[in-house]
Write a protein that holds these residues in place. Structure first.
Motif, PDB file in Angstrom:
ATOM      1  N   ASP A 138       0.853  -1.191   0.000  1.00 48.37           N
ATOM      2  CA  ASP A 138       0.000   0.000   0.000  1.00 48.37           C
ATOM      3  C   ASP A 138       0.888   1.240   0.000  1.00 48.37           C
ATOM      4  OD1 ASP A 138      -2.168  -1.629   0.112  1.00 48.37           O
ATOM      5  OD2 ASP A 138      -2.421  -1.464   2.290  1.00 48.37           O
TER       6      ASP A 138
ATOM      7  N   LEU B 140      -2.832 -13.793  -6.618  1.00 51.13           N
ATOM      8  CA  LEU B 140      -3.175 -13.164  -5.337  1.00 51.13           C
ATOM      9  C   LEU B 140      -2.947 -14.227  -4.272  1.00 51.13           C
ATOM     10  CD1 LEU B 140      -6.698 -11.684  -6.134  1.00 51.13           C
ATOM     11  CD2 LEU B 140      -4.556 -10.409  -5.940  1.00 51.13           C
ATOM     12  N   THR B 164     -10.718  -3.440 -13.922  1.00 56.28           N
ATOM     13  CA  THR B 164      -9.855  -2.838 -12.900  1.00 56.28           C
ATOM     14  C   THR B 164     -10.245  -3.313 -11.501  1.00 56.28           C
ATOM     15  OG1 THR B 164     -11.284  -0.911 -12.920  1.00 56.28           O
ATOM     16  CG2 THR B 164      -9.280  -0.790 -14.244  1.00 56.28           C
ATOM     17  N   ARG B 165     -11.522  -3.761 -11.349  1.00 52.82           N
ATOM     18  CA  ARG B 165     -11.979  -4.218 -10.037  1.00 52.82           C
ATOM     19  C   ARG B 165     -12.821  -5.470 -10.162  1.00 52.82           C
ATOM     20  NH1 ARG B 165     -13.912  -0.062  -5.481  1.00 52.82           N
ATOM     21  NH2 ARG B 165     -11.864   0.864  -5.151  1.00 52.82           N
ATOM     22  N   TYR B 181     -11.387 -15.477  -6.991  1.00 52.73           N
ATOM     23  CA  TYR B 181     -10.655 -14.320  -6.465  1.00 52.73           C
ATOM     24  C   TYR B 181     -10.861 -14.255  -4.944  1.00 52.73           C
ATOM     25  CZ  TYR B 181      -9.981 -12.548 -11.228  1.00 52.73           C
ATOM     26  OH  TYR B 181      -9.598 -12.394 -12.531  1.00 52.73           O
ATOM     27  N   ARG B 184     -10.547  -8.534  -3.505  1.00 59.84           N
ATOM     28  CA  ARG B 184     -10.811  -7.648  -4.633  1.00 59.84           C
ATOM     29  C   ARG B 184      -9.503  -7.333  -5.343  1.00 59.84           C
ATOM     30  NH1 ARG B 184     -12.970  -2.111  -2.934  1.00 59.84           N
ATOM     31  NH2 ARG B 184     -10.760  -1.622  -2.928  1.00 59.84           N
ATOM     32  N   SER B 185      -9.539  -7.311  -6.671  1.00 62.34           N
ATOM     33  CA  SER B 185      -8.301  -7.056  -7.412  1.00 62.34           C
ATOM     34  C   SER B 185      -8.644  -6.765  -8.863  1.00 62.34           C
ATOM     35  CB  SER B 185      -7.403  -8.300  -7.305  1.00 62.34           C
ATOM     36  OG  SER B 185      -7.138  -8.857  -8.558  1.00 62.34           O
ATOM     37  N   PRO B 186      -7.705  -6.195  -9.616  1.00 63.68           N
ATOM     38  CA  PRO B 186      -7.895  -6.162 -11.065  1.00 63.68           C
ATOM     39  C   PRO B 186      -7.841  -7.589 -11.595  1.00 63.68           C
ATOM     40  CG  PRO B 186      -6.082  -4.740 -10.368  1.00 63.68           C
ATOM     41  CD  PRO B 186      -6.449  -5.585  -9.200  1.00 63.68           C
ATOM     42  N   GLY B 187      -8.461  -7.861 -12.743  1.00 64.92           N
ATOM     43  CA  GLY B 187      -8.390  -9.215 -13.266  1.00 64.92           C
ATOM     44  C   GLY B 187      -9.059  -9.341 -14.612  1.00 64.92           C
TER      45      GLY B 187
END
Lengths: 307, 233
Positions: A138, B140, B164-165, B181, B184-187
């Motif tokens: 972060d 991840l 992006t989310r 997943y 939460r992440s881009p994917g």
């Protein structure tokens, strides 16, 4: 109470040694990109090498002490400017240990040599522990507060510790598991690559001539470690300390452990060359580098504790 | 063109042993296997035996990385011992089977069905029809790569550009694989649905899924999804 982030610059985060032993779950190692400089900053305030430090990258940033702090900086060359109100009261250069009084502001500005300055506080930054580490991807934001104990230290300006290898020395590498015979390393020879601006803690992209590689179209992903050199298309990517735990691109070479910390100080546009070494040499260099660093940190720590 | 090839023969392949042990770094080895489940069983066995000086054992598909502490271990001796290590017989440690409840209302379900020339309900029943083997955790913390998807569900590329989310719990497919997943992440994988369960939690080192395990997807309705939200797998 601690240090308030006024302007973190391009990228600043809290790092320590990272998380070792959790790659099996897909947890990246993380930690200080230049662990050697992080250790030196820590030793200058009599911390153990694994205490959490602030990693500040490339552009100038500003921090303010909420109470007096015993700080030390090491890593990239650059300037540290301490201001009380509008007045610059002191300009310092890493490596240095100093007190930042309550309300004083510190501007960190890495300059031409190196990319990251490490800021240690006596006792370490007390951000949250996750899986035994305070390392975090972060990015710090304006207004964030890094908790730390109040403290002070005499001004200390040790001679800059000599690095094991000159700044522009080639990165020493082993052949990677997808090219055990070292065909790619042989092909690139002394080719100079340039660090792309699209580089981060996850990886450094290298720009330069293409050396097309025959590849296995059915290649499955395989575990990787920081320092792995992968070919994405023909672009070499040197994986950084925050890299994922596996990769799908051909892993053609591996930066030796003794040189991993140097990756953290590469700047965009800087020239990079490679020098193959044997496995035996890599192990010897790793042993020597760790022993030399231990000795250096112990010496700095004794000097810091004595004051 | 530079030709590259794999050297083998650095150890004597035998039943349930690695086909090669090669350096990954100067203090880590990559053990290579001919198939995924053997790699997973061998890695599980090595972890179980908890050898001194071995700090991490990472299985992914047909490879297992063994990271050692060069301060405490003789690396040449370690390599010899790794070459001799045998995975247990198939069946001794076949891995656990995890039932993953899924509400199939994903944003890519309809488009995925169209691209495959199927009805959305056919995509759902195909996805849930068989258990999938977990090959690796990565991308991840706790993200399971599992497969293989069977035709006609297999073969779709990732979305370009990626989202992006992607919300935590999203159940998705790409190529011949399916995954979940954990955060939460881009994917870029195609999202078919979502599980209410927490499948991994970094803060508490909760990682119930391991390579070699199996995932079985079970369709649920909205009521069950809401009722089981934040339950741990």
């Amino acid at each position: 109470m601690g240090l308030q982030v006024i302007d973190p610059g391009l990228c600043a985060s809290v790092q320590d040694r990272g998380r070792i032993g959790h790659a099996r779950y897909g947890v990246p190692r993380g930690g200080a990109f230049d662990a050697r400089s992080a250790g030196i900053a820590n030793a200058l305030v009599a911390n153990m090498p694994e205490a959490a430090v602030l990693e500040h990258t490339l552009t100038a940033g500003v921090y303010e002490a909420r109470h007096a702090l015993a700080l030390a900086a090491a890593g990239a060359s650059g300037t540290l400017t301490i201001r009380q109100g509008q007045t610059a009261i002191r300009i310092l250069e890493p490596p240095v240990a100093f007190t930042l009084e309550a309300g004083s502001r510190l501007t960190l500005a890495p300059r031409l040599a190196g990319a990251r300055i490490y800021l240690a506080v006596r006792g370490g930054w007390q951000t949250p522990l996750v899986l035994g580490s305070r390392a975090s991807e972060d990015r710090l934001e304006p207004g964030d507060l890094l908790p730390a104990a109040q403290g002070s230290t005499a001004l200390k300006r040790p001679r800059p510790p000599r690095t094991q290898v000159p700044f522009d020395h080639p990165l020493r590498v082993l052949p990677g598991p997808d090219d055990p015979a070292g065909a790619w390393l042989q092909a690139i020879g002394a080719t100079a690559f340039h660090v792309s601006p699209q580089s981060s803690r996850m990886g450094l992209r290298l720009e330069g001539p293409a050396f097309p590689l025959m590849r296995d179209p059915a290649r499955l992903s395989s575990p990787v470690a920081p320092g792995a050199i992968q070919l994405a298309g023909d672009t070499p990517i040197v994986l950084g300390v925050a890299c994922g735990t596996m990769g799908g691109y051909p892993h053609v070479a591996q930066v030796i452990s003794a040189d991993l910390h140097r990756l953290g100080q590469l700047r965009p546009a800087q020239t990079v060359t490679f020098e193959p070494v044997s496995l035996h040499e890599a192990r010897t260099l790793d042993r020597e580098t760790r022993a030399n660093l231990r000795e250096l940190l112990a010496r700095l720590m004794v000097a810091s504790s004595a004051s | 063109m530079i030709g590259i090839g794999h050297k083998t023969g650095s150890c004597t392949p035998g039943p349930r042993r690695a086909s090669a042990i090669i350096p990954l770094t100067e203090a880590a080895f990559l053990a290579r296997f001919d198939e995924e489940s053997l790699a997973a069983r061998w890695a599980a066995e090595l972890r179980e035996q908890a050898w001194a000086g071995v700090v991490d054992v990472v299985a992914a598909y047909r490879d297992v990385a063994v990271f050692a502490d060069p301060e405490t271990v003789n690396l040449d001796a370690l390599k010899r011992e790794l070459a001799q290590l045998q995975a247990p017989e198939r069946g001794d440690t076949l891995g656990r089977t995890h039932e993953i409840p899924v509400l199939y209302d994903g944003p890519d379900l309809v488009e995925t069905a169209q691209l495959l020339g199927l009805e959305p309900r056919e995509v759902v029943s195909l996805h849930g029809a068989a258990p999938y083997r977990v090959f690796a955790l990565g991308f991840l913390p706790g993200f399971p790569y599992a497969g293989w998807l069977r035709a006609p569900l297999a073969g779709l590329p990732r979305r370009e550009p990626p989202r992006t989310r992607v919300p935590a719990g999203s159940v998705a497919i790409a190529g011949r694989q399916t995954g979940i997943y954990p955060a939460r992440s881009p994917g870029g994988w195609r999202i078919l649905g979502r599980t209410p369960l927490v499948i991994a939690d970094l803060a508490t080192a909760y990682f119930p899924i391991a390579p070699g395990d199996q995932l079985r997807f079970v369709p649920i309705d909205v009521q069950e999804y809401e009722a089981r939200r934040h339950e741990r797998l």
